[in-house]
Write an enzyme that holds these catalytic residues in place. Sequence first.
Site, mmCIF file in Angstrom:
data_model
loop_
_atom_site.group_PDB
_atom_site.id
_atom_site.type_symbol
_atom_site.label_atom_id
_atom_site.label_comp_id
_atom_site.label_asym_id
_atom_site.label_seq_id
_atom_site.Cartn_x
_atom_site.Cartn_y
_atom_site.Cartn_z
ATOM 1 N N HIS A 108 -4.832 1.662 -6.634
ATOM 2 C CA HIS A 108 -4.585 2.750 -5.627
ATOM 3 C C HIS A 108 -4.380 4.016 -5.527
ATOM 4 O O HIS A 108 -4.073 4.486 -7.564
ATOM 5 C CB HIS A 108 -3.091 2.245 -4.950
ATOM 6 N N GLU A 178 -10.359 3.057 0.437
ATOM 7 C CA GLU A 178 -8.979 3.596 1.166
ATOM 8 C C GLU A 178 -9.005 5.444 1.077
ATOM 9 O O GLU A 178 -9.166 5.861 -0.414
ATOM 10 C CB GLU A 178 -7.964 3.594 0.462
HETATM 11 C C1 PEP Z 1 -1.630 2.801 1.886
HETATM 12 O O1 PEP Z 1 -0.813 3.757 1.299
HETATM 13 O O2 PEP Z 1 -2.601 1.886 1.236
HETATM 14 C C2 PEP Z 1 -2.490 3.684 2.701
HETATM 15 C C3 PEP Z 1 -3.742 2.939 4.110
HETATM 16 O O3 PEP Z 1 -1.252 4.015 3.609
HETATM 17 P P1 PEP Z 1 -1.270 4.572 5.153
HETATM 18 O O4 PEP Z 1 -1.515 3.499 5.884
HETATM 19 O O5 PEP Z 1 0.636 5.669 5.266
HETATM 20 O O6 PEP Z 1 -2.188 5.263 5.071
#
Ligand code: PEP
Length: 262
Positions: A108, A178
Amino acid sequence: MSIFKKASKKVAPKRKLIVANWKMNPVDLKEATKIFAVLKRVDLKKVKDTVVICPPDAYLADFSLKYKGGKFKFGAQDVSVSNNPESTGEISAEMLKNLKAEYVIVGHSERRALGETNSVVAKKIRNAVDKGLKVILCVGEEHRDMNGDYLRFVEKQLFESLEGFNKKNIANLYVAYEPVWAIGKGHASVESNDLHQMNLFIKKVLVSIFDRKIGLSVPIIYGGSVDEENAKQLIEAGEVSGLLIGRASLNPYVFTKILKLL
Ligand code: PEP
């Protein structure tokens, strides 16, 4: 036919993977139990997705042991790179497995921001899949640029994070795209056509790491400011196989709404 065209023809697996990343929330078990109590009321038979809750390790056992085999799956937000018991403060893949966690998020961006390198991520992944955990590998650029350097960045993350990954474990691998700039902002999610392009790009990289059949079999999910307004659009237009949800997963009413929308 180009790999992009071929990849886009491939229909994403029907069962989506929806992951709730609670991060370091809430501050006590009582609150966590309240959130889960609302979630438990969702009729997942109608939802048809695989829903994974990743609470902090401090509360993981309170859910994963008690509700094992139920409609929710459970996961951890990280795992130790080491199996050596002399690892103060760490939690091993074996411990997670024994706690009946089935999934683990690895790499992450909030862990990478603490100094976790691709090579550490690769070791964690190998460790976790060896113990039978399903891994959600997070990749994503910090910002976008006009030269396409962000694509090279994601490609490098994938190549290096999957170093030494044994193809026989491929069914236990998910990739979560992400983009760091979209995480936790609550308003700056990726545009769905940009997500679609990145989805195809990641597939192309996975095909070059593994082979065509194996590369295209890896489900790609999206995370970054997903909420009840954008979830459906992101999944449909982005053609992703699921979502990783942070902030919005802590509000069980919002999270439930998202599950019902998909
Ligand atoms: C995450 O922390 O993986 C994430 C996607 O957070 P958020 O949905 O708050 O952007």
